[in-house]
Design a protein around this motif. Structure first.
Motif, mmCIF file in Angstrom:
data_model
loop_
_atom_site.group_PDB
_atom_site.id
_atom_site.type_symbol
_atom_site.label_atom_id
_atom_site.label_comp_id
_atom_site.label_asym_id
_atom_site.label_seq_id
_atom_site.Cartn_x
_atom_site.Cartn_y
_atom_site.Cartn_z
ATOM 1 N N LEU A 20 0.835 -1.205 0.000
ATOM 2 C CA LEU A 20 0.000 0.000 0.000
ATOM 3 C C LEU A 20 0.870 1.256 0.000
ATOM 4 O O LEU A 20 0.634 2.192 -0.776
ATOM 5 C CB LEU A 20 -0.921 -0.016 1.226
ATOM 6 C CG LEU A 20 -1.837 1.201 1.393
ATOM 7 C CD1 LEU A 20 -2.785 1.335 0.204
ATOM 8 C CD2 LEU A 20 -2.631 1.098 2.694
ATOM 9 N N LEU A 21 1.878 1.261 0.861
ATOM 10 C CA LEU A 21 2.760 2.426 0.971
ATOM 11 C C LEU A 21 3.482 2.714 -0.340
ATOM 12 O O LEU A 21 3.452 3.833 -0.861
ATOM 13 C CB LEU A 21 3.780 2.196 2.095
ATOM 14 C CG LEU A 21 4.830 3.294 2.290
ATOM 15 C CD1 LEU A 21 4.176 4.601 2.734
ATOM 16 C CD2 LEU A 21 5.888 2.851 3.297
ATOM 17 N N VAL A 22 4.099 1.679 -0.891
ATOM 18 C CA VAL A 22 4.891 1.853 -2.115
ATOM 19 C C VAL A 22 3.995 2.204 -3.294
ATOM 20 O O VAL A 22 4.332 3.046 -4.127
ATOM 21 C CB VAL A 22 5.739 0.593 -2.384
ATOM 22 C CG1 VAL A 22 6.345 0.627 -3.785
ATOM 23 C CG2 VAL A 22 6.840 0.470 -1.338
ATOM 24 N N ARG A 23 2.816 1.557 -3.361
ATOM 25 C CA ARG A 23 1.867 1.866 -4.440
ATOM 26 C C ARG A 23 1.509 3.352 -4.421
ATOM 27 O O ARG A 23 1.500 4.031 -5.440
ATOM 28 C CB ARG A 23 0.605 1.026 -4.278
ATOM 29 C CG ARG A 23 -0.408 1.192 -5.408
ATOM 30 C CD ARG A 23 -1.769 0.642 -5.026
ATOM 31 N NE ARG A 23 -1.651 -0.649 -4.359
ATOM 32 C CZ ARG A 23 -2.451 -1.062 -3.363
ATOM 33 N NH1 ARG A 23 -3.430 -0.298 -2.929
ATOM 34 N NH2 ARG A 23 -2.269 -2.243 -2.818
ATOM 35 N N ARG A 24 1.213 3.868 -3.217
ATOM 36 C CA ARG A 24 0.834 5.281 -3.096
ATOM 37 C C ARG A 24 1.968 6.199 -3.549
ATOM 38 O O ARG A 24 1.753 7.168 -4.276
ATOM 39 C CB ARG A 24 0.460 5.605 -1.647
ATOM 40 C CG ARG A 24 -0.916 5.119 -1.284
ATOM 41 C CD ARG A 24 -1.217 5.436 0.164
ATOM 42 N NE ARG A 24 -2.600 5.123 0.505
ATOM 43 C CZ ARG A 24 -3.041 5.023 1.762
ATOM 44 N NH1 ARG A 24 -2.215 5.212 2.778
ATOM 45 N NH2 ARG A 24 -4.304 4.745 1.994
ATOM 46 N N ILE A 25 3.170 5.879 -3.111
ATOM 47 C CA ILE A 25 4.321 6.722 -3.464
ATOM 48 C C ILE A 25 4.536 6.719 -4.977
ATOM 49 O O ILE A 25 4.688 7.770 -5.601
ATOM 50 C CB ILE A 25 5.616 6.207 -2.780
ATOM 51 C CG1 ILE A 25 5.502 6.297 -1.255
ATOM 52 C CG2 ILE A 25 6.827 7.010 -3.259
ATOM 53 C CD1 ILE A 25 6.621 5.537 -0.526
ATOM 54 N N LEU A 26 4.540 5.518 -5.553
ATOM 55 C CA LEU A 26 4.903 5.401 -6.970
ATOM 56 C C LEU A 26 3.790 5.900 -7.888
ATOM 57 O O LEU A 26 4.063 6.504 -8.931
ATOM 58 C CB LEU A 26 5.287 3.960 -7.302
ATOM 59 C CG LEU A 26 6.529 3.447 -6.555
ATOM 60 C CD1 LEU A 26 6.883 2.044 -7.013
ATOM 61 C CD2 LEU A 26 7.712 4.389 -6.725
ATOM 62 N N GLN A 27 2.545 5.656 -7.508
ATOM 63 C CA GLN A 27 1.443 6.157 -8.333
ATOM 64 C C GLN A 27 1.417 7.692 -8.318
ATOM 65 O O GLN A 27 1.122 8.324 -9.326
ATOM 66 C CB GLN A 27 0.105 5.574 -7.869
ATOM 67 C CG GLN A 27 -0.058 4.105 -8.292
ATOM 68 C CD GLN A 27 -1.381 3.498 -7.866
ATOM 69 O OE1 GLN A 27 -2.074 4.033 -6.998
ATOM 70 N NE2 GLN A 27 -1.720 2.362 -8.457
ATOM 71 N N ALA A 28 1.758 8.262 -7.166
ATOM 72 C CA ALA A 28 1.826 9.723 -7.071
ATOM 73 C C ALA A 28 2.908 10.286 -7.985
ATOM 74 O O ALA A 28 2.832 11.428 -8.436
ATOM 75 C CB ALA A 28 2.092 10.148 -5.621
ATOM 76 N N GLU A 29 3.912 9.462 -8.277
ATOM 77 C CA GLU A 29 5.003 9.873 -9.174
ATOM 78 C C GLU A 29 4.679 9.572 -10.634
ATOM 79 O O GLU A 29 5.493 9.848 -11.512
ATOM 80 C CB GLU A 29 6.295 9.141 -8.795
ATOM 81 C CG GLU A 29 6.843 9.518 -7.423
ATOM 82 C CD GLU A 29 7.399 10.937 -7.387
ATOM 83 O OE1 GLU A 29 8.010 11.365 -8.389
ATOM 84 O OE2 GLU A 29 7.216 11.628 -6.368
#
Ligand code: MN
Length: 129
Positions: A20-29
């Protein structure tokens, strides 16, 4: 036709909170994030996927990330795809083990939310993209 700017990252990780954490970070990028919850699911997904980068957890229940990385690196369509290990292991020798398995680099957990995009961008750039 896909957006030239959209890059796909396969994230292999058994921990749902990390996903969840990584998905949020990377999708925001602006990255497209494909997730595999364990190694065998990753092996299925990779048959039909040519990601720009693989982010690889090391500690997984069905197969460790070293072994999975070695399998990925044997696949012709993944030859030029950087694989970055994501590991909580800080024991001496783990860096070498990661590189021996064919990983292009590694990032230590806990994940640094601010640093992760830059860390991954460096591996993508290094790959000439
Ligand atoms: Mn894990």
């Amino acid at each position: 036709m896909s957006d030239k700017q959209t890059r796909t990252i396969l994230y292999v990780e058994d921990n749902p909170e990390n996903r969840l954490l990584v998905r949020r970070i990377l999708q925001a990028e602006g990255y497209q994030v494909i997730e595999a919850e364990h190694a065998h699911q990753a092996l299925k997904i990779i048959e039909g996927l040519h990601p720009d980068l693989v982010l690889m957890d090391i500690n997984m229940p069905d197969m460790d990330g070293f072994t999975l990385t070695a399998k990925f690196k044997e696949m012709p369509h993944l030859k030029d795809v950087p694989i970055v290990a994501l590991t909580a292991n800080v024991m001496r020798g783990d860096k070498e083990r990661t590189l021996d398995a064919g990983c292009d680099g590694y990032i230590q957990k806990p994940i640094d939310v601010d640093a992760l995009p830059l860390q991954l961008a460096a591996y993508l750039k290094h790959n000439g993209q």
